[in-house]
Design a protein around this motif. Sequence first.
Motif, PDB file in Angstrom:
ATOM      1  N   UNK A   1      33.368  42.951  43.571  1.00  0.00           N
ATOM      2  CA  UNK A   1      34.852  43.852  44.730  1.00  0.00           C
ATOM      3  C   UNK A   1      35.629  42.274  45.119  1.00  0.00           C
ATOM      4  N   UNK A   2      34.916  41.044  45.346  1.00  0.00           N
ATOM      5  CA  UNK A   2      35.026  40.122  45.689  1.00  0.00           C
ATOM      6  C   UNK A   2      36.238  40.359  45.462  1.00  0.00           C
ATOM      7  N   UNK A   3      36.503  39.660  43.999  1.00  0.00           N
ATOM      8  CA  UNK A   3      37.713  39.353  42.917  1.00  0.00           C
ATOM      9  C   UNK A   3      38.563  40.799  42.836  1.00  0.00           C
ATOM     10  N   UNK A   4      38.123  41.651  42.936  1.00  0.00           N
ATOM     11  CA  UNK A   4      39.709  42.847  43.003  1.00  0.00           C
ATOM     12  C   UNK A   4      40.058  42.226  43.983  1.00  0.00           C
ATOM     13  N   UNK A   5      39.693  41.774  44.966  1.00  0.00           N
ATOM     14  CA  UNK A   5      40.244  41.864  46.494  1.00  0.00           C
ATOM     15  C   UNK A   5      40.510  40.430  46.494  1.00  0.00           C
ATOM     16  N   UNK A   6      40.858  39.304  45.873  1.00  0.00           N
ATOM     17  CA  UNK A   6      41.525  38.418  45.208  1.00  0.00           C
ATOM     18  C   UNK A   6      42.822  38.803  44.691  1.00  0.00           C
TER      19      UNK A   6
ATOM     20  N   UNK B   1      39.042  50.251  30.903  1.00  0.00           N
ATOM     21  CA  UNK B   1      37.563  51.174  31.901  1.00  0.00           C
ATOM     22  C   UNK B   1      37.907  49.481  32.672  1.00  0.00           C
ATOM     23  N   UNK B   2      37.590  50.084  33.847  1.00  0.00           N
ATOM     24  CA  UNK B   2      37.436  48.778  34.496  1.00  0.00           C
ATOM     25  C   UNK B   2      36.566  49.283  35.821  1.00  0.00           C
ATOM     26  N   UNK B   3      35.422  48.443  36.102  1.00  0.00           N
ATOM     27  CA  UNK B   3      33.843  48.974  37.075  1.00  0.00           C
ATOM     28  C   UNK B   3      33.443  47.908  38.090  1.00  0.00           C
ATOM     29  N   UNK B   4      32.798  47.815  38.863  1.00  0.00           N
ATOM     30  CA  UNK B   4      32.462  47.071  39.843  1.00  0.00           C
ATOM     31  C   UNK B   4      31.366  47.109  40.497  1.00  0.00           C
ATOM     32  N   UNK B   5      30.679  45.592  40.632  1.00  0.00           N
ATOM     33  CA  UNK B   5      29.363  46.581  40.864  1.00  0.00           C
ATOM     34  C   UNK B   5      28.912  44.991  42.733  1.00  0.00           C
ATOM     35  N   UNK B   6      28.232  45.417  43.412  1.00  0.00           N
ATOM     36  CA  UNK B   6      27.756  44.261  43.538  1.00  0.00           C
ATOM     37  C   UNK B   6      27.063  43.735  45.392  1.00  0.00           C
TER      38      UNK B   6
ATOM     39  N   UNK C   1      26.951  35.362  44.096  1.00  0.00           N
ATOM     40  CA  UNK C   1      27.296  36.673  43.339  1.00  0.00           C
ATOM     41  C   UNK C   1      28.621  37.422  44.068  1.00  0.00           C
ATOM     42  N   UNK C   2      28.871  36.379  44.922  1.00  0.00           N
ATOM     43  CA  UNK C   2      29.694  37.540  45.999  1.00  0.00           C
ATOM     44  C   UNK C   2      30.110  38.623  46.641  1.00  0.00           C
ATOM     45  N   UNK C   3      29.331  38.481  47.260  1.00  0.00           N
ATOM     46  CA  UNK C   3      28.145  39.164  48.511  1.00  0.00           C
ATOM     47  C   UNK C   3      28.565  38.435  49.376  1.00  0.00           C
ATOM     48  N   UNK C   4      29.007  39.265  50.457  1.00  0.00           N
ATOM     49  CA  UNK C   4      29.563  38.837  51.770  1.00  0.00           C
ATOM     50  C   UNK C   4      28.319  38.866  53.034  1.00  0.00           C
TER      51      UNK C   4
END
Length: 596
Positions: A313-318, A337-342, A563-566
């Motif tokens: 998600x952080x990458x998507x939001x960037x 296909x695009x997926x996200x995790x974390x 790993x990008x978690x808030x």
Amino acid sequence: MAWPTIVKDPSGFRVPPNVRDLELARGSFDWAQARAHLDGLPDGRGLNIAHEAVDRHAVGPGAAHTAIRWLAKDGARREVTYGELKERTDRFAAVLAALGVEAGQRVFLLLGRVPSLYVAALGALKHRAVVCPLFSAFGPEPIHQRLELGEGRVLVTSRRLYERKVAGLRDRLPALEHVLIVDADAGDLPPGTLDLEALLAGVSPHYEIPPTDPEDPALVHFTSGTTGQPKGAVHVHEAVVAHTATARFALDLHPDDVYWCTADPGWVTGTSYGLVAPLALGVTMVVDQAEYDTQRWLDILEQERVSVWYTAPTAIRMLMRADDEVVAGRDLSALRFVASVGEPLNPAAVLWGSEVLGLPIHDNWWQTETGAIMVANLAAGDIRPGSMGRPLPGIEVGIVHRTGDDEHPGLEVVDAPDVEGELAVRAGWPSMFRTYLHQPERYAQCFRDGWYLTGDLARRDAEGYLWFLGRSDDVIKSAGHLIGPTEVEATLTAHDAVVEAGVIGIPDPVAGEVVKAFVTLYPGIEPTEALLRELHGFARKRLGPAVAPRQIVVSDALPKTRSGKILRRLLKARELGLPEGDLSTLEGGSDPEASS
Ligand code: AMP
């Protein structure tokens, strides 16, 4: 707040999805079926991850197929074929044998995303050593903690990382016998280390994988460890059954895909889906050595013709922070296909995917301990933005309430929809962690009545979609309400000005706790009083006064793990003036320069 469901049109798939109907697939699936997609070692000698990921593809024409397309920071690129990967990993296994490393002993990897990282991981698995990948950006203390806990016998690293981070720890690491330097040709070797290339050149290019019990340990992942001691979750070779099955189901991987997982192997996502699963399925995977950069990432998606992209998600939001035109001007026609995790994927990000990339983003959920994706939005399934999706075939998920006390622990499994509770997974899937290194009691505490308790809170709707509320530690108790930070964050990020939000509870004499939000804004938007008033009103209207944040603060950036978690815990500690814990595992927390 309800977001519109994204309904998939079955006639619109460029490639027939691996799972067309989740319910049917769930009904007919069993793990033996998934195991049948793998080869197993010749002559019934067991199951070894590296055989599945490398050797079985390195025969006949498959040997010339690109396994890894490596993009160096400096713009260089290198294609590593399955044939080449077989020879390099055979040699690495032979080096371990020559050094006297035994099955079950631990080999640590402290490397940026360079080809040697992948060779060392797979070569060590061939030799049945246990692979422990670390983030190369960790500072010396987290490195020491993990090497000590894991009694690392071998460390594979670069000269620079060794000199800056490990050399000074050596006398505190009695178990660490061999340090293999991947880039020794740059000059003299640091004392007490070995030149990996020279060792590889001196051994046989053929290595026969010894019989491997599927229950033999293969990997240890240290969980985030942002509070106190990290835990080492141990995974076994059998996990590859779940890695491959779930990559087919949840990432819709097909053999001719060009696949890019942006996670670093220092995090479980970068190993399960950035190393094992794609190679075990024989696809070409892109590995980028560099860190996030908007133009670079768009270049990679466009120029490498990436078809399946797994990111966070952080990458998507960037990317969302960049001008939509920058993205829309790209030829992303290969992407399907695009997926996200974390982290919770906020609905605005799912919809941004549909609008700007032309593809919605498929959220999925899992943890270090589960080893593989458990819950996902599938290629052929409708997406309810904000939901993590539904359990994959072979995975039984429950919403549970813990009952009883420490002496007589009990568990109530909730059948009714829309009840909040802890997310649990019925024990027994192949990639379930088998223990926490040296902490069997802590492991045992994760299970009750045959369920693995995840520590995450969620609810399940009537159609079986799961909605994440927050880590149980992060949930806010306000005036008798249980408030999940995710819901509040999803609402704030639905406002046009807000990119990212982190929500915590702060003490309040009347309500117990009240909600406080930290938000980051899109570039060019000023944090005026008027905007803050508007955000308060926006949240109150959608969430109601009991749940809406009492305070909203604009920040330049939110603290995150590597790993990008808030890190809501850290936001809270800072707010309350509590000890912040070990910060060297945070993004930007140690030495970002020294990551290669
Ligand atoms: P880790 O073991 O470091 O991968 O972290 C796992 C934790 O990340 C989970 O227990 C969740 O708290 C969080 N997480 C992972 N995926 C998601 C998701 N799709 N939505 C919300 N939280 C997630």
